[in-house]
Design a protein around this motif. Structure first.
Motif, mmCIF file in Angstrom:
data_model
loop_
_atom_site.group_PDB
_atom_site.id
_atom_site.type_symbol
_atom_site.label_atom_id
_atom_site.label_comp_id
_atom_site.label_asym_id
_atom_site.label_seq_id
_atom_site.Cartn_x
_atom_site.Cartn_y
_atom_site.Cartn_z
ATOM 1 N N ILE A 27 125.950 59.110 73.436
ATOM 2 C CA ILE A 27 126.506 58.629 72.159
ATOM 3 C C ILE A 27 126.090 57.180 71.915
ATOM 4 O O ILE A 27 125.677 56.820 70.806
ATOM 5 N N LEU A 59 123.850 55.964 68.721
ATOM 6 C CA LEU A 59 124.393 55.040 67.726
ATOM 7 C C LEU A 59 123.723 53.672 67.764
ATOM 8 O O LEU A 59 124.025 52.812 66.941
ATOM 9 N N GLU A 60 122.843 53.477 68.748
ATOM 10 C CA GLU A 60 122.138 52.202 68.908
ATOM 11 C C GLU A 60 123.118 51.033 69.038
ATOM 12 O O GLU A 60 122.917 49.960 68.483
ATOM 13 N N VAL A 61 124.196 51.292 69.793
ATOM 14 C CA VAL A 61 125.185 50.244 70.044
ATOM 15 C C VAL A 61 124.683 49.370 71.183
ATOM 16 O O VAL A 61 124.281 49.875 72.233
ATOM 17 N N LEU A 76 134.283 53.161 68.266
ATOM 18 C CA LEU A 76 132.917 52.911 67.800
ATOM 19 C C LEU A 76 132.740 52.333 66.395
ATOM 20 O O LEU A 76 131.788 51.573 66.179
ATOM 21 N N MET A 98 129.556 49.617 65.176
ATOM 22 C CA MET A 98 128.361 50.120 64.497
ATOM 23 C C MET A 98 127.887 49.110 63.463
ATOM 24 O O MET A 98 128.701 48.444 62.816
ATOM 25 N N ARG A 129 129.098 58.451 58.774
ATOM 26 C CA ARG A 129 127.871 58.378 59.571
ATOM 27 C C ARG A 129 128.181 58.670 61.039
ATOM 28 O O ARG A 129 127.413 59.356 61.729
ATOM 29 N N LEU A 130 129.300 58.152 61.513
ATOM 30 C CA LEU A 130 129.718 58.416 62.889
ATOM 31 C C LEU A 130 129.945 59.913 63.095
ATOM 32 O O LEU A 130 129.508 60.486 64.094
ATOM 33 N N LEU A 173 126.701 61.709 63.394
ATOM 34 C CA LEU A 173 126.034 61.437 64.666
ATOM 35 C C LEU A 173 126.729 62.153 65.821
ATOM 36 O O LEU A 173 126.079 62.629 66.750
ATOM 37 N N THR A 215 125.265 65.083 68.565
ATOM 38 C CA THR A 215 125.349 65.058 70.022
ATOM 39 C C THR A 215 126.221 66.211 70.558
ATOM 40 O O THR A 215 126.686 66.179 71.683
#
Length: 309
Positions: A234, A238-240, A278, A282, A296-297, A300, A304
């Motif tokens: 995740i 999410l590119e966190v 999250l 983000m 968007r979350l 995503l 997953t």
């Protein structure tokens, strides 16, 4: 006098389920790292924080005003006394007073960033260290950090947002019946606080017992490698930045499972935890509102395989 001191019952708060859950999870697991509540004025943010303290024995709310200086927050060392006598003399600040309690900052977005950073450091480490002129003093400072704010008055820097374990956004009730119920309960409470609160004693006791049982259960729980890999998946999707969100996601899912009375973490716990952990981490896209971030979350998370068809 007793009526004046009576707290509004936590279980009497209408709606705002995500806010109440975030607060409860931090009581079940004080190591989570606090909660940031964002919403317009008059949405029961302060009421919920104080009501939570009324639910838990020996839990107090320590208020930190936005005008507080650093010495008022962390405490002060009397350097002159130390030089003259060779003994440390420490004047405790709000971080000392908050040990074992709730440290509450309303309008936290208006607080100096440096002081917010100090608060978050103390919340993460469980200790407060004051250093002046080569002299230092350390004391335990474990507290539940709760910040509330109105986003219309400005936001926290992303680096500070990331330090809060959980974040929720709330608004006024849109359902007519629910909104009317908010009014009715508040009027009944103001008319006779003691009698109103007595109606919720059983529910208050039930929630308290569930919290205490969850604490015991949490100490015995573990998480599978599959869930650890899912948290990593995740975070990558999410590119966190960094790993704080991954770790917080697992800790929150574990706490949720304990609160729900279950022995292990499931996909459902991970999904529910994600909506608390999250969104504030983000990156907001240009002109994107908070609702857009949640959409968007959700998309995503589906990608997953967290949301089962």
């Amino acid at each position: 006098m007793k009526d004046v001191e009576q707290q509004y019952p936590f279980t009497a708060i209408v709606g705002q389920s995500r806010m109440k859950l975030a607060l409860i999870l931090n009581v079940v697991n004080p190591k989570l790292g606090g909660v940031l509540i964002r919403g317009e004025k008059g949405t029961a943010k302060s009421t919920a924080v104080r009501a939570l303290a009324g639910l838990m024995p020996d839990l107090k709310v320590i208020n930190l005003p936005v005008s507080a200086t650093e010495d008022r927050v962390v405490g002060a060392l009397d350097i002159e006394h130390a030089i003259k006598t060779g003994e440390k003399k420490f004047e405790p600040g709000l971080l000392a007073a908050a040990h074992g309690h709730i440290l509450y900052i309303d309008e936290i977005n208006l607080l100096d960033d440096h002081i917010v950073d100090v608060l978050l450091d103390a919340a993460a480490m469980g200790i407060n260290t004051v250093e002046r002129e080569g002299i230092s003093y350390t004391h335990p400072s474990r507290f539940l950090l709760v910040g509330t704010m109105n986003p219309e008055e400005g936001d926290l820097r992303p680096q500070l947002l990331d330090r809060f374990a959980l974040s929720v956004e709330i608004g006024g009730e849109k359902d007519v019946r629910e909104r009317a119920l908010v009014i009715r309960r508040r009027m009944d409470f103001e008319r006779d606080p003691a009698s109103f609160s007595a109606q919720y004693e059983g529910e208050q006791e039930r929630v308290l017992n569930q919290i205490l049982q969850a604490r015991e259960r949490l100490d015995q729980m573990d998480v599978s490698d599959d869930m650890l890999e899912l948290a990593a998946q995740i975070g990558i999707a999410l590119e966190v930045e960094g790993h704080r969100s991954d770790i917080t996601l697992i800790k929150t899912a574990l706490t949720l499972a304990a609160w729900r009375g279950q022995a292990s973490v499931s996909h459902e716990h991970m999904q529910e935890a994600a909506y608390l952990v999250l969104p504030h981490r983000m990156r907001r896209q240009p002109f994107e509102e908070s609702g857009g971030i949640e959409q968007r979350l959700h998309a995503l998370l589906r990608s997953t395989a967290m949301v089962q068809a």
